[in-house]
Design an enzyme around this catalytic site. Structure first.
Site, PDB file in Angstrom:
ATOM      1  N   ARG A   1       2.268   3.928 -17.749  1.00 50.24           N
ATOM      2  CA  ARG A   1       3.267   4.809 -17.130  1.00 50.24           C
ATOM      3  C   ARG A   1       4.572   4.626 -17.886  1.00 50.24           C
ATOM      4  NH1 ARG A   1       6.143   4.327 -11.168  1.00 50.24           N
ATOM      5  NH2 ARG A   1       7.759   3.280 -12.366  1.00 50.24           N
TER       6      ARG A   1
ATOM      7  N   TYR B   1      15.437   5.453 -11.288  1.00 49.63           N
ATOM      8  CA  TYR B   1      14.189   4.881 -10.763  1.00 49.63           C
ATOM      9  C   TYR B   1      13.243   4.504 -11.922  1.00 49.63           C
ATOM     10  CZ  TYR B   1       9.476   4.318  -9.420  1.00 49.63           C
ATOM     11  OH  TYR B   1       8.231   3.779  -9.322  1.00 49.63           O
TER      12      TYR B   1
ATOM     13  N   ASP C   1       6.077   9.107 -13.157  1.00 46.04           N
ATOM     14  CA  ASP C   1       6.368   9.195 -11.720  1.00 46.04           C
ATOM     15  C   ASP C   1       7.688   9.944 -11.516  1.00 46.04           C
ATOM     16  OD1 ASP C   1       6.707   8.809  -9.021  1.00 46.04           O
ATOM     17  OD2 ASP C   1       6.397   6.638  -9.068  1.00 46.04           O
TER      18      ASP C   1
ATOM     19  N   HIS D   1       8.874  10.501  -8.515  1.00 48.33           N
ATOM     20  CA  HIS D   1       9.445   9.826  -7.336  1.00 48.33           C
ATOM     21  C   HIS D   1      10.104  10.790  -6.347  1.00 48.33           C
ATOM     22  CE1 HIS D   1      10.571   5.819  -5.593  1.00 48.33           C
ATOM     23  NE2 HIS D   1       9.424   5.537  -6.188  1.00 48.33           N
TER      24      HIS D   1
ATOM     25  N   GLU E   1       3.199  12.128 -11.162  1.00 50.58           N
ATOM     26  CA  GLU E   1       3.133  11.623  -9.784  1.00 50.58           C
ATOM     27  C   GLU E   1       4.335  12.045  -8.957  1.00 50.58           C
ATOM     28  OE1 GLU E   1       3.125   7.336  -9.779  1.00 50.58           O
ATOM     29  OE2 GLU E   1       3.653   7.261  -7.662  1.00 50.58           O
TER      30      GLU E   1
ATOM     31  N   GLU F   1       1.470   7.505  -2.247  1.00 52.70           N
ATOM     32  CA  GLU F   1       1.755   6.086  -1.998  1.00 52.70           C
ATOM     33  C   GLU F   1       2.492   5.880  -0.674  1.00 52.70           C
ATOM     34  OE1 GLU F   1       4.060   5.333  -5.578  1.00 52.70           O
ATOM     35  OE2 GLU F   1       5.895   5.227  -4.407  1.00 52.70           O
TER      36      GLU F   1
ATOM     37  N   ARG G   1      -3.136   8.576  -3.864  1.00 50.65           N
ATOM     38  CA  ARG G   1      -2.585   7.247  -4.201  1.00 50.65           C
ATOM     39  C   ARG G   1      -2.552   6.283  -3.016  1.00 50.65           C
ATOM     40  NH1 ARG G   1      -0.470   4.919  -7.886  1.00 50.65           N
ATOM     41  NH2 ARG G   1       1.761   4.917  -7.462  1.00 50.65           N
TER      42      ARG G   1
ATOM     43  N   GLU H   1      -3.126   1.354 -10.244  1.00 53.07           N
ATOM     44  CA  GLU H   1      -1.823   0.879 -10.735  1.00 53.07           C
ATOM     45  C   GLU H   1      -1.815  -0.649 -10.728  1.00 53.07           C
ATOM     46  OE1 GLU H   1       1.441   2.094  -8.267  1.00 53.07           O
ATOM     47  OE2 GLU H   1       2.946   1.534  -9.765  1.00 53.07           O
TER      48      GLU H   1
ATOM     49  N   TRP I   1      15.047   9.156  -2.775  1.00 49.85           N
ATOM     50  CA  TRP I   1      15.083   8.159  -3.856  1.00 49.85           C
ATOM     51  C   TRP I   1      13.735   8.057  -4.523  1.00 49.85           C
ATOM     52  CZ3 TRP I   1      12.469   3.489  -4.595  1.00 49.85           C
ATOM     53  CH2 TRP I   1      12.900   2.772  -5.745  1.00 49.85           C
TER      54      TRP I   1
HETATM   55  O1  KDG Z   1       8.518   0.044  -2.708  1.00 50.56           O
HETATM   56  C1  KDG Z   1       8.549   1.231  -3.424  1.00 50.56           C
HETATM   57  C2  KDG Z   1       7.802   1.064  -4.726  1.00 50.56           C
HETATM   58  O2  KDG Z   1       6.530   0.565  -4.508  1.00 50.56           O
HETATM   59  C3  KDG Z   1       7.706   2.380  -5.437  1.00 50.56           C
HETATM   60  O3  KDG Z   1       8.999   2.822  -5.754  1.00 50.56           O
HETATM   61  C4  KDG Z   1       6.878   2.207  -6.684  1.00 50.56           C
HETATM   62  O4  KDG Z   1       6.724   4.579  -6.932  1.00 50.56           O
HETATM   63  C5  KDG Z   1       6.282   3.472  -7.168  1.00 50.56           C
HETATM   64  C6  KDG Z   1       5.082   3.350  -7.977  1.00 50.56           C
HETATM   65  O5  KDG Z   1       4.528   4.385  -8.330  1.00 50.56           O
HETATM   66  O6  KDG Z   1       4.685   2.233  -8.264  1.00 50.56           O
HETATM   67 MG    MG Z   2       5.208   6.065  -7.341  1.00 48.19          MG
END
Ligand code: KDG
Ligand code: MG
Length: 402
Positions: free
Chosen positions: A147, A159, A210, A212, A236, A262, A283, A339, A402
């Site tokens: 990634r 991020y 990602d 996010h 992602e 996630e 995920r 991951e 975020w």
């Molecule tokens: O606690 C939040 C994280 O696990 C996250 O920000 C990590 O997005 C993430 C990832 O894909 O690992």
């Molecule tokens: Mg993520």
């Protein structure tokens, strides 16, 4: 067999972890991970106040029954705190069952469907050249999938960037910090990153990214199109994950594979995404879905629609959660990728485990149960430290995901 003790262990060997340890009258113990980043004490209290007393005297072999009892018995369904707590119980029960048969859990789940679990690592850099160098570093370690997240000119605190090469941890000690975000500035740099990366690493490396949860459906569709020639393994969390309908627009406008989930904690969070085949990878890991039992329900549903798994495996999931994920990864036909963010040496010392990395794959090992332990004496050296994920604001001060 009966459960005679349920102990919640909070330890912070570099970051906070909540671990449930169940003890049975036969002497067999089981471990489960109940860590929820930034809300650790809520799960710990849910476990010790509301669940532990209900487990004493129960037969730990009745895993599905206990799962149903805890899920329906609360009346209040789903939610990350409840489901993280149920996840911890479920993992501990599977650990006990495996140990009682002297077998790794995957043998009880039908046996391995593959020889190893393909994993992806996290490369990041402050700019494109730094990020490309970080990806090459991962390839040098044997990873086949990486990634990549890069710094964005004009933004600080992006991020996925800048808190360590192998142990990236976004939560920081103290109350939540605030970061400034601009999706427009981010979109100026990401296509260049992946076009240059693909030219550098060649066609065979799996590249992931990602978003996010920060884009609109239109921005996500635009980015997906720009990344098509770089042939990502996945893109992602392009839009806020709770808006399942947004994915229809993104899906209709790009062939870049999509992953999300996630932050989900049940199959109901992704039923539209999966049944309409709006995503390629789900995920939601055992640590969020209600343990091995919950994750297998989601995976089986996804299998019907040709959606694969790609379980979350950031450092805020403990080695217990990673071990549980690997047991599932090995046994489901629709596994996609896992991951794998490495834990710190302190975390690995507190949670000795049988899984290991080789040639781009994780191998679960043959230890009975989940194959992970906790050194409770060492854990006591690392008391809980309040730590939180950052909060995002746009440049004009508006709060943004975020
Ligand atoms: O606690 C939040 C994280 O696990 C996250 O920000 C990590 O997005 C993430 C990832 O894909 O690992
Ligand atoms: Mg993520």
């Amino acid at each position: 067999m009966k459960i005679v003790d349920a102990k919640v262990i909070i330890t912070s060997p570099g970051r906070n972890f909540v671990t449930l340890k169940l003890t049975t009258d036969s002497g067999i113990t089981g471990l489960g991970d109940g860590t929820l980043n930034g809300r650790e004490l809520a799960v710990a209290s849910y476990l010790s106040e509301h669940i532990a007393p209900l487990l004493i005297g129960r037969d730990p072999r009745r895993i599905e029954d206990i799962w149903q009892y805890l899920y329906h018995g609360a009346y209040w369904r789903r939610g990350p705190v409840t489901m993280s707590a149920i996840s911890a119980v479920d993992m501990a029960l599977w650990d006990i069952k495996g140990k009682s048969f002297g077998a790794p859990v995957h043998e009880l789940l039908g046996g391995a469907c593959r020889d190893g679990v393909l994993v992806y690592g996290h490369a990041n850099g402050s700019d494109i050249p730094d990020t490309i160098a970080a990806v090459q570093n991962y390839l040098g370690m044997g990873y086949r999938a990486v990634r990549a997240q890069t710094g964005v000119p004009g933004l600080t605190g992006v991020y996925g960037v800048g808190r360590g090469d192998l142990f990236y941890e976004p939560a920081a000690k103290g109350w939540p910090s605030e970061e400034t975000w601009s999706t427009e500035k981010y979109l100026n740099v990401v296509p260049d990153l992946f076009n240059q990366l693909r030219d550098t690493v060649g066609p065979d490396v799996h590249l992931l990214h990602d978003g996010h949860h920060r884009m609109t459906p239109n921005q996500a569709a635009w980015l997906g199109q720009r990344l098509e020639d770089a042939r990502l393994f996945w893109l992602e969390d392009v839009t806020p994950a709770e808006h399942q309908e947004s994915f229809r627009h993104v899906r209709n406008h790009t062939t870049t594979p999509l992953a999300v989930g996630e932050v989900f904690n049940s199959v109901h969070d992704c039923s539209t995404l999966i049944s309409e085949q709006l995503i390629d990878y789900i995920r939601t890991p055992p640590a969020r879905a209600g343990g091995i039992t919950g994750a297998r329900k989601i995976a089986a549903f996804a299998e019907v629609y040709g959606v694969k798994t790609g379980f979350h495996g950031a450092t805020d999931l403990s080695p217990v959660a990673m071990a549980a994920a690997l047991q599932v990864d090995l046994t489901i036909p629709n596994f996609g990728i896992q991951e794998y963010m490495r834990h710190t040496p302190e975390t690995d010392a507190v949670f000795p485990h049988s899984y290991h990395f080789a040639d781009g794959y994780l191998h679960a090992g043959t230890a009975p149960g989940l194959g992970v332990d906790i050194d409770e004496t060492l854990a006591e050296n690392f008391p809980y430290v309040p730590a939180y994920l950052p909060v995002n604001r746009l440049e004009d001060g508006t709060v943004h995901p975020w």
